[in-house]
Design an enzyme around this catalytic site. Structure first.
Site, PDB file in Angstrom:
ATOM      1  N   GLU A   1       0.814  -1.310  -0.133  1.00 30.85           N
ATOM      2  CA  GLU A   1       0.078  -0.079  -0.027  1.00 30.85           C
ATOM      3  C   GLU A   1       0.874   1.246   0.075  1.00 30.85           C
ATOM      4  O   GLU A   1       1.812   1.355   0.649  1.00 30.85           O
ATOM      5  CB  GLU A   1      -0.801  -0.012   1.209  1.00 30.85           C
ATOM      6  CG  GLU A   1      -1.650   1.343   1.547  1.00 30.85           C
ATOM      7  CD  GLU A   1      -2.223   1.817   0.312  1.00 30.85           C
ATOM      8  OE1 GLU A   1      -2.434   3.070   0.080  1.00 30.85           O
ATOM      9  OE2 GLU A   1      -3.094   0.789  -0.329  1.00 30.85           O
TER      10      GLU A   1
ATOM     11  N   ASN B   1     -14.356   7.591   2.254  1.00 32.41           N
ATOM     12  CA  ASN B   1     -15.396   7.970   1.514  1.00 32.41           C
ATOM     13  C   ASN B   1     -16.527   8.093   2.504  1.00 32.41           C
ATOM     14  O   ASN B   1     -16.616   7.712   3.699  1.00 32.41           O
ATOM     15  CB  ASN B   1     -15.739   7.068   0.512  1.00 32.41           C
ATOM     16  CG  ASN B   1     -15.725   5.597   0.524  1.00 32.41           C
ATOM     17  OD1 ASN B   1     -15.870   5.267   1.811  1.00 32.41           O
ATOM     18  ND2 ASN B   1     -16.068   4.687  -0.378  1.00 32.41           N
TER      19      ASN B   1
ATOM     20  N   MET C   1     -21.688   4.568   2.219  1.00 35.62           N
ATOM     21  CA  MET C   1     -22.925   4.113   1.602  1.00 35.62           C
ATOM     22  C   MET C   1     -22.717   2.523   1.037  1.00 35.62           C
ATOM     23  O   MET C   1     -21.975   2.279   0.156  1.00 35.62           O
ATOM     24  CB  MET C   1     -23.260   4.876   0.071  1.00 35.62           C
ATOM     25  CG  MET C   1     -23.133   6.497   0.341  1.00 35.62           C
ATOM     26  SD  MET C   1     -24.129   7.233   1.311  1.00 35.62           S
ATOM     27  CE  MET C   1     -25.202   7.693   0.175  1.00 35.62           C
TER      28      MET C   1
ATOM     29  N   VAL D   1       4.112   1.184  -5.470  1.00 36.39           N
ATOM     30  CA  VAL D   1       4.825   0.531  -6.750  1.00 36.39           C
ATOM     31  C   VAL D   1       4.832   1.118  -7.735  1.00 36.39           C
ATOM     32  O   VAL D   1       3.978   2.090  -8.397  1.00 36.39           O
ATOM     33  CB  VAL D   1       3.837  -0.553  -6.681  1.00 36.39           C
ATOM     34  CG1 VAL D   1       4.033  -1.395  -8.069  1.00 36.39           C
ATOM     35  CG2 VAL D   1       3.541  -1.456  -5.443  1.00 36.39           C
TER      36      VAL D   1
ATOM     37  N   HIS E   1     -16.857   8.122  -8.674  1.00 36.95           N
ATOM     38  CA  HIS E   1     -17.019   6.723  -8.805  1.00 36.95           C
ATOM     39  C   HIS E   1     -16.355   6.271 -10.177  1.00 36.95           C
ATOM     40  O   HIS E   1     -17.049   5.826 -10.996  1.00 36.95           O
ATOM     41  CB  HIS E   1     -18.458   6.404  -8.701  1.00 36.95           C
ATOM     42  CG  HIS E   1     -19.049   6.622  -7.237  1.00 36.95           C
ATOM     43  ND1 HIS E   1     -20.315   6.593  -6.981  1.00 36.95           N
ATOM     44  CD2 HIS E   1     -18.487   6.749  -5.963  1.00 36.95           C
ATOM     45  CE1 HIS E   1     -20.548   6.724  -5.891  1.00 36.95           C
ATOM     46  NE2 HIS E   1     -19.516   6.853  -5.147  1.00 36.95           N
TER      47      HIS E   1
ATOM     48  N   ALA F   1     -12.364  -1.491  -9.545  1.00 41.27           N
ATOM     49  CA  ALA F   1     -13.538  -0.805 -10.238  1.00 41.27           C
ATOM     50  C   ALA F   1     -13.213  -0.628 -11.537  1.00 41.27           C
ATOM     51  O   ALA F   1     -14.149  -0.392 -12.642  1.00 41.27           O
ATOM     52  CB  ALA F   1     -13.991   0.463  -9.583  1.00 41.27           C
TER      53      ALA F   1
ATOM     54  N   PRO G   1     -20.020   1.950  -5.518  1.00 37.16           N
ATOM     55  CA  PRO G   1     -19.192   0.802  -5.802  1.00 37.16           C
ATOM     56  C   PRO G   1     -18.656   0.004  -5.010  1.00 37.16           C
ATOM     57  O   PRO G   1     -18.231  -0.915  -5.013  1.00 37.16           O
ATOM     58  CB  PRO G   1     -18.305   1.495  -6.836  1.00 37.16           C
ATOM     59  CG  PRO G   1     -18.038   2.978  -6.318  1.00 37.16           C
ATOM     60  CD  PRO G   1     -19.511   3.339  -5.720  1.00 37.16           C
TER      61      PRO G   1
END
Length: 623
Positions: free
Chosen positions: A65, A122, A125, A259, A550, A583, A594
């Site tokens: 990460e 975020n 939802m 990366v 999104h 995504a 998403p």
């Protein structure tokens, strides 16, 4: 030591600097120590994949990460505080290029740079989206095995739903109860409950208790969220990278590992074969390149921006774009970085309300202290509000607007698929919530969101420097049919009907007519709504539009390698040992949020990999 997230990820790297030509590595390189799977990006997909693949104690997994650990970030834990993460070290802080259709403005795209990715940053939802969205993936785009019925078992297996006796009854059969990801209902304002919900019903939008079923999402609902019983965000990191999972001896997590490219063997195999990745420590100002090797596969889960950027930097992409930048071509894939679609919010409708009913006061550090104390002691109260607390999903073709000369066409995914979402929030949500309400004023925001755009954009490289942000060009409102604009206009007019309804007006104060697009107040009075022209609505949209961020489709899945980047097992066409799951593989935009779909797809892919759907012969067989 090697089991936990590290501030310095070099512990996990093969201890040598980069050697050899850019993309040709001797087979002997693969004899170095490595991991069965190297996953790039600890977002929604990466967390699920790392957790599920490492359940097999004989399989070693490395999760890399670029950002830091999520565990001690208060603004990520407190639901209503997520906006404080924007423009911080936990945000990639992207911007689009200037958008001609939006007054040549650049739009801000927050993206999570932290364990959990955007699920740590975020609004929370929880949404499956419409059944017809996924069935369209199968029937129109040929993505067999990724229909709604294929994904439902994974939605259920992921979820741990907590019923709320003060909310409508939810059928237990439609919810998961034994999963790792906490879902339920968060704190709801009186305006949302008694103002927006009945107002939507007054204008013909029916109430629906549960939008996460095969019946579709059409209607107005109290939104389900991924907030746990303690009142904290349940991100994919908190759900799938629990302390117990992080202690697995076969799972390694490297934080601050940026990366920079995928490594391929292009000499000893007929097809370029993935052997690992190269990265730099974001804590190391010298930016030395280090290598990590994968025995079986590398899986890219960087999201719809970072994944195509990394493919392009690695030589997988359109040759005519990469060659001028000096990037050696590994595979000429025309679709990398193409087919970008996003959810555009044309403008928030800001209504002036009695401050006692809104949450704008929580923007004040002093005034928010009682709420913060309540959250710390009891895990409850207004700080557990999700901002997007209630929402309505609708099909604009179901509404008639005599005052408009531009009726939209139907580009939904099916009869239960919406093309507009109206998200309601009991506070000012202008410029992603960064512009507060005037002192002493209360606001309620309705944010219309265009769910099914026809306009497509691109992600491309600015340079070979992996630290340069890519060029993000969503090309908003560029569809030749102009239908995107027509759908948005219809959605705005539904909002105007809602704010005029009897249920809504009892909470709000009319604001004098103001035709200045720079004004935060809409030109609203109870007598002139029908007189607002399409041209005036477009003016406001050009000045106020923003994105719900999104983005999808930039490494699209499909059976045709000339139009897609990955096949139906998410393997990258033209190379071996490389997959994508995030995504970016969506073949078409979904009509909602998403996060849950990405998690379910990653869960399904982990099962496919476990059952032997690997990229071929292990690398050791080539030596």
């Amino acid at each position: 030591m090697g089991r936990n997230p590290m501030e310095n990820p070099l512990h996990y790297a093969t201890p040598q600097l980069r050697v050899g030509p850019p993309v040709t590595y001797a087979a002997a390189q693969r004899t170095l120590n490595g991991y069965d799977y190297v996953i790039v990006g600890a977002g929604a997909a990466g967390c699920v994949l790392a957790s599920k693949l490492s359940e097999d104690k004989n399989t070693s997994v490395l999760l890399l990460e670029a950002g830091g650990n999520n565990q001690n970030v208060l603004a990520s834990k407190v639901p209503l505080m997520f906006g404080e993460l924007f423009h911080s070290e936990y945000d990639w802080d992207y911007n689009t290029v200037e958008q001609p259709a939006l007054a040549s403005r650049k739009l801000y795209w927050p993206r999570g740079r932290i364990l959990g990715g955007s699920t740590s940053l975020n609004a929370m939802m929880y949404h499956h989206c419409a059944k017809s969205d996924y069935d369209e993936w199968v029937s129109v785009h040929g993505c067999q095995g990724w229909g709604y019925d294929d994904l439902v078992p994974y939605f259920r297996r992921m979820e741990k739903f907590t019923p709320n006796p003060s909310r409508p009854t939810i059928e237990a059969a439609n919810r998961g109860a034994e999963g790792k990801w906490s879902t339920g209902y968060s704190w709801l304002s009186e305006i949302g409950e008694k103002g927006f919900l009945p107002a939507c019903e007054e204008v013909g939008i029916p109430a629906i208790p549960d939008v996460n079923t095969n019946q579709g999402t059409l209607g107005v609902t109290r939104f389900q969220t991924f907030i746990d019983r303690k009142g904290e965000r349940s991100s994919m990191a908190t759900a799938f990278l629990t302390p117990e999972v992080r202690q697995r001896p076969n799972l390694y997590i490297g934080c601050h590992a940026h990366v920079t490219r995928v490594l391929f063997d292009c000499l000893t195999t007929d097809v370029p074969t993935t052997i690992g990745v190269e990265f730099q420590s974001s804590k190391d100002p010298t930016r030395q390149n280090f290598q990590v090797h994968a025995k079986r596969e590398v899986i890219l889960s960087g999201g719809a921006v970072n994944t195509p950027q990394l493919l392009l930097l690695s030589g997988v992409g359109p040759a005519d774009e990469l060659t001028p930048l000096g990037v050696p071509i590994v595979h000429n894939s025309r679709a990398v970085g193409k087919n970008l679609k996003d959810h555009l919010c044309p403008t928030p409708i800001i209504c002036k309300a009695n401050p006692s009913y809104t949450l704008d006061y929580l923007k004040s550090p002093l005034k928010s202290l009682p709420a913060l104390l309540r959250w710390k002691l009891f895990g409850s109260g207004p700080l557990t509000n999700n901002v997007g607390e209630v929402a309505a999903f609708l099909r604009t073709v179901d509404f008639n607007f005599p005052e408009s000369s531009s009726p939209p066409a139907d580009f939904t995914s099916g009869s239960v698929g919406p093309d507009i979402e109206l998200i309601a929030a009991p506070l000012s949500f202008i410029h992603h919530g960064e512009e507060p309400a005037a002192d002493g004023e209360g606001t309620f925001s309705i944010v219309p969101t265009h769910l099914r755009p026809r306009s497509t954009g691109t992600i491309s490289l600015k340079s070979r420097n992996p630290h340069d942000h890519p060029i993000i060009n969503p090309k908003y409102l560029s569809d030749e049919s102009d239908n995107d604009k027509k759908v948005i206009l219809a959605g705005l007019r539904v909002c105007l009907r809602i704010i005029r309804s009897a249920s809504f007006q009892k909470y709000f104060e009319p604001v004098p007519i103001n035709d200045d697009p720079a004004s935060k107040w809409w030109p609203y009075s109870s007598s002139n709504i029908e007189k607002i022209s399409d041209e005036n609505l477009i003016r406001f949209m050009k000045e106020k539009a923003f994105t719900l961020y999104h983005p999808i489709g930039t490494a699209r899945m499909g059976p045709d390698p000339s139009r897609s980047v990955v096949d139906l097992q998410c393997k990258v066409y033209g190379v071996k040992g490389l997959r994508v799951m995030d995504a970016s593989v969506f073949p078409e935009q979904i009509s909602g949020h998403p996060t849950a779909p990405i998690g379910a797809m990653a869960f399904k892919l982990s099962q496919m990999i476990k059952e032997g759907d690997t990229s071929g012969t292990p690398f050791s067989a080539h030596l």
